[in-house]
Design a protein around this motif. Sequence first.
Motif, short mmCIF file in Angstrom:
data_model
loop_
_atom_site.label_atom_id
_atom_site.label_comp_id
_atom_site.label_asym_id
_atom_site.label_seq_id
_atom_site.Cartn_x
_atom_site.Cartn_y
_atom_site.Cartn_z
N ALA A 176 84.70 -89.60 -18.45
CA ALA A 176 85.97 -90.13 -17.97
C ALA A 176 86.41 -89.43 -16.69
O ALA A 176 86.92 -90.07 -15.76
CB ALA A 176 87.03 -89.98 -19.05
N ARG A 177 86.20 -88.13 -16.62
CA ARG A 177 86.59 -87.38 -15.42
C ARG A 177 85.79 -87.85 -14.20
O ARG A 177 86.31 -87.88 -13.09
CB ARG A 177 86.39 -85.89 -15.66
CG ARG A 177 86.85 -85.01 -14.51
CD ARG A 177 86.85 -83.55 -14.92
NE ARG A 177 87.89 -83.28 -15.91
CZ ARG A 177 88.04 -82.10 -16.51
NH1 ARG A 177 87.22 -81.10 -16.21
NH2 ARG A 177 89.01 -81.93 -17.38
N LYS A 221 85.01 -90.75 -13.63
CA LYS A 221 85.66 -92.00 -13.23
C LYS A 221 87.10 -91.79 -12.78
O LYS A 221 87.84 -92.75 -12.54
CB LYS A 221 85.63 -93.00 -14.38
CG LYS A 221 84.23 -93.41 -14.82
CD LYS A 221 83.57 -94.29 -13.77
CE LYS A 221 84.23 -95.64 -13.67
NZ LYS A 221 83.58 -96.52 -12.68
N VAL A 226 89.54 -90.21 -14.54
CA VAL A 226 90.49 -90.34 -15.64
C VAL A 226 90.41 -89.10 -16.53
O VAL A 226 89.31 -88.65 -16.86
CB VAL A 226 90.20 -91.60 -16.49
CG1 VAL A 226 91.13 -91.67 -17.69
CG2 VAL A 226 90.31 -92.85 -15.64
N ASP A 227 91.58 -88.56 -16.88
CA ASP A 227 91.63 -87.50 -17.89
C ASP A 227 91.82 -88.19 -19.23
O ASP A 227 92.92 -88.63 -19.55
CB ASP A 227 92.78 -86.54 -17.61
CG ASP A 227 92.78 -85.34 -18.57
OD1 ASP A 227 92.05 -85.39 -19.58
OD2 ASP A 227 93.52 -84.37 -18.31
N ILE A 228 90.76 -88.28 -20.02
CA ILE A 228 90.78 -89.07 -21.25
C ILE A 228 91.79 -88.51 -22.24
O ILE A 228 92.27 -89.23 -23.14
CB ILE A 228 89.36 -89.10 -21.87
CG1 ILE A 228 89.25 -90.26 -22.88
CG2 ILE A 228 89.02 -87.77 -22.51
CD1 ILE A 228 89.34 -91.61 -22.27
N THR A 236 94.80 -87.84 -21.67
CA THR A 236 96.13 -88.37 -21.37
C THR A 236 96.20 -89.88 -21.51
O THR A 236 97.21 -90.49 -21.15
CB THR A 236 96.54 -87.98 -19.94
OG1 THR A 236 95.65 -88.61 -18.99
CG2 THR A 236 96.48 -86.48 -19.73
N VAL A 237 95.14 -90.49 -22.02
CA VAL A 237 95.06 -91.95 -22.12
C VAL A 237 94.84 -92.34 -23.57
O VAL A 237 94.10 -91.67 -24.30
CB VAL A 237 93.91 -92.50 -21.25
CG1 VAL A 237 93.79 -94.01 -21.41
CG2 VAL A 237 94.14 -92.15 -19.79
N ALA A 249 89.50 -97.00 -22.77
CA ALA A 249 90.08 -96.66 -21.47
C ALA A 249 89.22 -97.12 -20.30
O ALA A 249 89.74 -97.55 -19.26
CB ALA A 249 90.30 -95.15 -21.38
N LEU A 250 87.88 -97.03 -20.45
CA LEU A 250 87.00 -97.28 -19.31
C LEU A 250 86.12 -98.52 -19.47
O LEU A 250 85.58 -99.01 -18.48
CB LEU A 250 86.10 -96.06 -19.07
CG LEU A 250 86.81 -94.74 -18.76
CD1 LEU A 250 85.79 -93.63 -18.58
CD2 LEU A 250 87.69 -94.87 -17.54
N THR A 274 94.54 -100.81 -23.72
CA THR A 274 95.17 -99.92 -22.75
C THR A 274 96.53 -100.46 -22.34
O THR A 274 97.50 -99.71 -22.18
CB THR A 274 94.27 -99.76 -21.51
OG1 THR A 274 92.98 -99.32 -21.93
CG2 THR A 274 94.86 -98.74 -20.54
#
Length: 233
Positions: free
Chosen positions: A27-28, A30, A32-34, A36-37, A50-51, A220
């Motif tokens: 995720a990082r 991409k 994104v901090d997974i 926080t999602v 998320a992704l 999401t």
Amino acid sequence: MTTAMIYSVCGVLAYLLGAIPFGLLIARAKGVDIRTVGSGNIGATNVFRALGKWWGLLAFACDALKGFIPASVFPLLAKTMGASGGGVVLPLVCACLTIAGHNWPVYLRFKGGKGVATSVGALVGLAPMAAVIGLLTWALVFVATRYVSAASIAASIMVAGAVWFFYAETGVLLPSVLTVLCGLVIWRHKSNIQRLIHGSENRFEFKKKKQDGFKVHSSTVQWLEKSEKTSNR
């Protein structure tokens, strides 16, 4: 090196490999901090939501491999290095430690995932017939309910029974330890169980919605809407 030293090295490496947070790293990459999602979990399910599908499958494959390798490959390496003894002790120890690494990773201050994918990988290496039963159960329950948590819990229960049916002749050690690991998976889902009981667990959605010109997974979107409502209270 003595057998005890070789076993110790294998155990430490199993834990450190299990502690690698592949979901977080994917995720990082991409942006994104997974954590926080969505659910905030670093596992494959949250990455999927998320992704998208392919990144979620990649996270699942990586987590499963870090369970499979210590349980099946490390014992072979230990034997080539001159370790004496056989049986299932070292594979079980490595499996337990790599799952512990995923659930309580030293790299993330011991805050990890729920260990489903890593347990699947370890189970394939230790008890493939039970793994097949578990995967079939997971698929059936997931298709019927669209609850990932319910599917994981049901699969764990079936695996706990399957290991005694298929592997009792090997002795009580393998079925006993695998039953405990199945119980651990269920225990890690205790918050999901509470939400299932109260009817507040989120179903897994496959459809996509467009929002502000971007394609966003509906799960999401639902999470974002829920967060917005909460912040406006």
